[in-house]
Design a protein around this motif. Structure first.
Motif, PDB file in Angstrom:
ATOM      1  N   TYR A 107       0.883  -1.120   0.073  1.00 24.93           N
ATOM      2  CA  TYR A 107      -0.189  -0.007   0.048  1.00 24.93           C
ATOM      3  C   TYR A 107       0.884   1.243   0.038  1.00 24.93           C
ATOM      4  O   TYR A 107       2.141   1.091   0.479  1.00 24.93           O
ATOM      5  CB  TYR A 107      -0.692   0.024   1.263  1.00 24.93           C
ATOM      6  CG  TYR A 107      -1.672  -1.202   1.440  1.00 24.93           C
ATOM      7  CD1 TYR A 107      -2.997  -1.506   0.908  1.00 24.93           C
ATOM      8  CD2 TYR A 107      -1.525  -2.280   2.394  1.00 24.93           C
ATOM      9  CE1 TYR A 107      -3.743  -2.557   0.939  1.00 24.93           C
ATOM     10  CE2 TYR A 107      -1.681  -3.351   2.523  1.00 24.93           C
ATOM     11  CZ  TYR A 107      -3.224  -3.580   1.867  1.00 24.93           C
ATOM     12  OH  TYR A 107      -3.981  -4.746   2.137  1.00 24.93           O
ATOM     13  N   ARG A 108       0.209   2.306  -0.584  1.00 26.79           N
ATOM     14  CA  ARG A 108       1.181   3.538  -0.361  1.00 26.79           C
ATOM     15  C   ARG A 108       0.547   4.108   0.995  1.00 26.79           C
ATOM     16  O   ARG A 108      -0.319   4.313   1.382  1.00 26.79           O
ATOM     17  CB  ARG A 108       0.498   4.705  -1.411  1.00 26.79           C
ATOM     18  CG  ARG A 108       1.463   5.354  -2.203  1.00 26.79           C
ATOM     19  CD  ARG A 108       1.078   5.963  -3.367  1.00 26.79           C
ATOM     20  NE  ARG A 108       0.982   7.406  -2.976  1.00 26.79           N
ATOM     21  CZ  ARG A 108       0.412   8.378  -3.658  1.00 26.79           C
ATOM     22  NH1 ARG A 108       0.439   8.079  -5.106  1.00 26.79           N
ATOM     23  NH2 ARG A 108       0.324   9.582  -3.254  1.00 26.79           N
ATOM     24  N   HIS A 109       1.685   4.401   1.711  1.00 27.46           N
ATOM     25  CA  HIS A 109       1.526   4.846   3.097  1.00 27.46           C
ATOM     26  C   HIS A 109       0.570   6.063   3.281  1.00 27.46           C
ATOM     27  O   HIS A 109      -0.263   5.942   4.183  1.00 27.46           O
ATOM     28  CB  HIS A 109       2.818   5.493   3.572  1.00 27.46           C
ATOM     29  CG  HIS A 109       3.350   5.839   4.914  1.00 27.46           C
ATOM     30  ND1 HIS A 109       3.948   6.761   5.361  1.00 27.46           N
ATOM     31  CD2 HIS A 109       2.653   4.972   6.060  1.00 27.46           C
ATOM     32  CE1 HIS A 109       3.936   6.633   6.780  1.00 27.46           C
ATOM     33  NE2 HIS A 109       2.902   5.857   7.174  1.00 27.46           N
ATOM     34  N   ASP A 110       0.663   7.246   2.443  1.00 27.31           N
ATOM     35  CA  ASP A 110      -0.315   8.007   2.476  1.00 27.31           C
ATOM     36  C   ASP A 110      -1.667   7.741   2.071  1.00 27.31           C
ATOM     37  O   ASP A 110      -2.528   8.990   1.741  1.00 27.31           O
ATOM     38  CB  ASP A 110       0.230   9.378   1.747  1.00 27.31           C
ATOM     39  CG  ASP A 110       0.552   9.302   0.198  1.00 27.31           C
ATOM     40  OD1 ASP A 110       0.269   8.042  -0.195  1.00 27.31           O
ATOM     41  OD2 ASP A 110       0.860  10.087  -0.376  1.00 27.31           O
ATOM     42  N   GLN A 111      -1.830   6.599   1.515  1.00 24.81           N
ATOM     43  CA  GLN A 111      -3.149   6.268   0.832  1.00 24.81           C
ATOM     44  C   GLN A 111      -4.038   5.539   1.977  1.00 24.81           C
ATOM     45  O   GLN A 111      -4.828   4.811   1.523  1.00 24.81           O
ATOM     46  CB  GLN A 111      -3.230   5.718  -0.366  1.00 24.81           C
ATOM     47  CG  GLN A 111      -2.957   6.932  -1.496  1.00 24.81           C
ATOM     48  CD  GLN A 111      -2.959   6.574  -2.691  1.00 24.81           C
ATOM     49  OE1 GLN A 111      -2.806   5.214  -2.927  1.00 24.81           O
ATOM     50  NE2 GLN A 111      -2.726   7.320  -3.665  1.00 24.81           N
ATOM     51  N   LEU A 112      -3.511   5.083   2.956  1.00 28.39           N
ATOM     52  CA  LEU A 112      -4.318   4.377   4.023  1.00 28.39           C
ATOM     53  C   LEU A 112      -4.757   5.319   5.058  1.00 28.39           C
ATOM     54  O   LEU A 112      -3.937   5.857   5.639  1.00 28.39           O
ATOM     55  CB  LEU A 112      -3.096   3.185   4.705  1.00 28.39           C
ATOM     56  CG  LEU A 112      -3.021   2.108   3.796  1.00 28.39           C
ATOM     57  CD1 LEU A 112      -2.187   0.904   4.759  1.00 28.39           C
ATOM     58  CD2 LEU A 112      -3.998   1.424   3.100  1.00 28.39           C
ATOM     59  N   ASN A 113      -5.947   5.204   5.437  1.00 29.99           N
ATOM     60  CA  ASN A 113      -6.614   5.934   6.598  1.00 29.99           C
ATOM     61  C   ASN A 113      -7.187   5.106   7.515  1.00 29.99           C
ATOM     62  O   ASN A 113      -7.122   3.880   7.214  1.00 29.99           O
ATOM     63  CB  ASN A 113      -7.852   6.690   5.842  1.00 29.99           C
ATOM     64  CG  ASN A 113      -7.453   8.106   5.106  1.00 29.99           C
ATOM     65  OD1 ASN A 113      -6.158   8.283   5.183  1.00 29.99           O
ATOM     66  ND2 ASN A 113      -8.308   8.483   4.334  1.00 29.99           N
ATOM     67  N   GLY A 114      -7.265   5.339   8.710  1.00 24.42           N
ATOM     68  CA  GLY A 114      -7.805   4.549   9.795  1.00 24.42           C
ATOM     69  C   GLY A 114      -8.418   5.360  10.932  1.00 24.42           C
ATOM     70  O   GLY A 114      -8.461   6.624  10.944  1.00 24.42           O
ATOM     71  N   ARG A 115      -9.194   4.438  11.808  1.00 25.80           N
ATOM     72  CA  ARG A 115      -9.815   5.169  12.834  1.00 25.80           C
ATOM     73  C   ARG A 115      -9.453   4.175  14.111  1.00 25.80           C
ATOM     74  O   ARG A 115      -9.457   2.994  14.091  1.00 25.80           O
ATOM     75  CB  ARG A 115     -11.282   5.170  12.766  1.00 25.80           C
ATOM     76  CG  ARG A 115     -11.780   6.161  11.827  1.00 25.80           C
ATOM     77  CD  ARG A 115     -13.335   6.057  11.648  1.00 25.80           C
ATOM     78  NE  ARG A 115     -14.158   6.629  12.613  1.00 25.80           N
ATOM     79  CZ  ARG A 115     -15.269   6.674  12.864  1.00 25.80           C
ATOM     80  NH1 ARG A 115     -16.060   6.122  12.136  1.00 25.80           N
ATOM     81  NH2 ARG A 115     -15.832   7.251  13.921  1.00 25.80           N
ATOM     82  N   TRP A 116      -9.338   4.522  15.275  1.00 27.81           N
ATOM     83  CA  TRP A 116      -9.384   4.114  16.433  1.00 27.81           C
ATOM     84  C   TRP A 116     -10.537   3.324  16.717  1.00 27.81           C
ATOM     85  O   TRP A 116     -11.601   4.115  16.789  1.00 27.81           O
ATOM     86  CB  TRP A 116      -8.841   4.879  17.648  1.00 27.81           C
ATOM     87  CG  TRP A 116      -7.392   5.161  17.494  1.00 27.81           C
ATOM     88  CD1 TRP A 116      -6.994   6.489  17.136  1.00 27.81           C
ATOM     89  CD2 TRP A 116      -6.188   4.479  17.769  1.00 27.81           C
ATOM     90  NE1 TRP A 116      -5.588   6.408  16.895  1.00 27.81           N
ATOM     91  CE2 TRP A 116      -5.252   5.202  17.500  1.00 27.81           C
ATOM     92  CE3 TRP A 116      -6.044   3.287  18.262  1.00 27.81           C
ATOM     93  CZ2 TRP A 116      -3.807   4.813  17.557  1.00 27.81           C
ATOM     94  CZ3 TRP A 116      -4.815   2.699  18.218  1.00 27.81           C
ATOM     95  CH2 TRP A 116      -3.467   3.644  18.013  1.00 27.81           C
TER      96      TRP A 116
END
Ligand code: ATP
Length: 535
Positions: A107-116
């Motif tokens: 994956y591209r580092h800046d193209q992964l989003n996340g939530r806690w």
């Protein structure tokens, strides 16, 4: 307008196919089918006509600081490796990637989003590929991880909104987009996006070369050749359309991010004192071009970059962006970047590139006083023969993607409305409302029925029009069905030969968008269509 319908129409009607589809496809590579190749060629031709061939070099165009010259160029894809060292691509053209040890996905580092997310006494950072469906994907991942059924999904407590993975320091509590366990993502690593190949029989580093990641550098290294051979004075633009290659880590969104694509680039060389004015001119001119080609106001924006966003060489950059249907509400994707590049490129190719980390706008000497990459040593400055002033020109670069523009035109054209069928009953229809200049087929010719001499007359009209435009002949099936097929192809005009045509030498001309049908004399058909296509 939803992306799935557009993608399926593209395949069904032959606009776009996945490359090497019979072998399962190759990610990030796309083929243009019979309708697609015409559409994309029309996009490129319209750009070339409007920017280069049709350019008026003797008047001062509205908004321009002065008159200017425009020339075309076609350079090779593989160039001397030193080009990419001096341009900065060898050192700096990389993205950061993370790998998943469990799924082997990248994956591209800046193209992964996340939530806690917190459940069953555990707090984890759930990730998904950034985009329209990221929140739903995170929810699904979290339910799987915590083994919670959909009906109990409220047992998961979410903390805060979507955050980019680049904000997260340690990946121990991170759940990858497709992994089952925590902490499977590797720390980010640099990945150069240039495709490497080998020239000649030398397979070692001596023979190593790169496929160009942009067409621009071919223009810079030919600046003097074009200037000397045309005997132009500055300001002068040089334009090129051609393939570029980037080994994108996560190609996606149909052709938007491909690994092989075409660019339409202009490098505009001017006096440093006038460069801000020229920057504004090109920014506005290029935005207007998309409007003129039929992209409506509210889906198209121009966005000036903030200082922090600017590339290391750039004094100013504006992106022309389109609200593609695969983007989240309120988000836009870049169609074209218009950048003020100062004298960075010409200087680098003259003097060499010294210290890539210091992001020089003009070349400075490194601490050891030696260049890291040697330049050509050639003088790429300009002497004005009237004023005798010698300077290194500043450059404004409007850099557009032919495939992204084509995709935007496809999305913008896609319309579902209703039209009467042959019995006068309203039916929904899919119609591609391309600007007539871009439409793959300009007109279709039909005999109403396949008898009574109608096909003969229709074929004659078809062969006559074919000398001037891309036209299509169809005599199969009910005429209503034939109209529908042309609507889906985006054909602006359909010409039907009926019983009356045989006696009064007229045909019906049907307009794709208004559905208006008028009678036109057979000898005037070409003229009427030509007039409307230029309208
Ligand atoms: P992005 O930020 O989307 O990767 P970029 O800023 O790197 O794009 P530029 O280097 O400015 O893009 O390239 C100029 C144009 O080339 C872009 O505006 C786009 O239209 C096109 N382009 C760049 N990369 C791709 C790609 N991978 N696939 C298709 N078109 C591309």
């Amino acid at each position: 307008m939803d992306m799935d319908s557009i993608v399926s129409l593209c395949k069904r009607r032959g606009f776009l196919f996945q490359s090497s589809e019979i072998y399962g496809g190759l990610q990030g590579f796309w083929d243009y089918g019979p309708l697609g190749v015409e559409l994309k060629r029309n996009v490129k031709n319209a750009w070339w006509q409007d920017m280069v061939r049709g350019h008026d070099d003797i008047s001062t165009l509205p908004g321009a600081p002065s008159s200017y010259a425009m020339e075309g160029l076609d350079c090779t894809i593989i160039m001397h490796p030193q080009v990419w060292k001096c341009s900065g691509h060898y050192d700096l053209f990389h993205d950061f990637m993370v790998d998943c040890r469990e799924t082997k996905k990248r994956y591209r580092h800046d193209q992964l989003n996340g939530r806690w997310a917190e459940a069953k006494g555990q707090r984890i950072f759930v990730t998904a590929q950034a985009g329209d469906e990221e929140l739903a994907a995170m929810e699904k991942q979290a339910m799987k991880f915590f083994k919670i059924r959909a009906k109990n999904k409220d047992d998961i407590k979410w903390d805060g909104g979507s955050t980019c993975l680049t904000e997260i320091e340690s990946f121990d509590e991170v759940l990858g987009p497709e992994s089952k366990t925590l902490g499977t993502l590797t720390p980010p690593r640099e990945f150069n996006l240039m495709f490497k190949t080998y020239v000649g029989a030398l397979s070692g580093e001596e023979g190593a070369a790169f496929l160009r990641p942009e067409t621009a550098q071919g223009i810079f290294v030919n600046f003097k050749n074009v200037l000397d051979s045309t005997r132009n004075r500055l300001p002068m633009g040089i334009a090129q359309i051609g393939k570029s290659f980037r080994n994108e880590i996560t190609p996606r969104n149909f052709t938007f991010r491909s690994r092989e694509f075409e660019q339409m680039e202009i490098e505009f060389f001017c006096h440093p004192d006038k460069s801000q004015d020229w920057y504004r001119y090109w920014r506005d001119r290029r935005l207007q071009w998309y409007h003129d080609m039929g992209i409506s106001g509210d889906r198209l924006i121009m966005r000036e970059h903030h200082k922090e966003e600017l590339a290391h060489y750039s004094i100013g950059t504006a992106d022309i962006e389109y609200a593609f249907p695969f983007m989240a509400e309120g988000e836009f994707g870049e169609l074209e970047g218009v950048a003020h590049r100062g004298d960075f490129d010409l200087r680098s190719h003259m003097e060499g590139k010294l210290d890539e980390k210091s992001c020089p706008l003009t070349v400075q000497l490194g601490e050891d006083g030696k260049p890291k990459w040697k330049g050509s040593g050639k003088d790429l400055s300009y002497r004005d023969d009237l004023t005798n002033e010698k300077y290194t020109p500043h450059v404004i670069e409007p850099s557009a993607g032919a495939d992204r523009a084509t995709l935007a035109f496809l999305c913008e054209a896609y319309t579902e409305d209703s039209a009467p069928d042959e019995n006068g009953k309203m039916q929904t229809r899919t119609v591609m409302k391309f600007h007539p200049r871009l439409a793959p087929i300009k007109a279709a010719v039909f005999p109403l029925v396949k008898k009574d001499g109608m096909p003969e007359v229709a074929k004659e009209i078809y062969l006559d029009l074919k000398k001037h435009f891309n036209v299509f002949y169809d005599e199969k099936g009910a005429v209503g069905r034939r109209y529908r097929r042309q609507d889906e192809a985006g054909t602006p005009y359909c010409i039907t030969v009926d019983g009356e045509s045989l006696t009064d030498k007229t045909v019906t001309l049907r307009d794709r968008d208004s559905l208006e049908q008028i009678r036109v004399k057979i000898d005037e058909v070409e003229h009427v269509i030509r007039e409307r296509l230029n309208a």
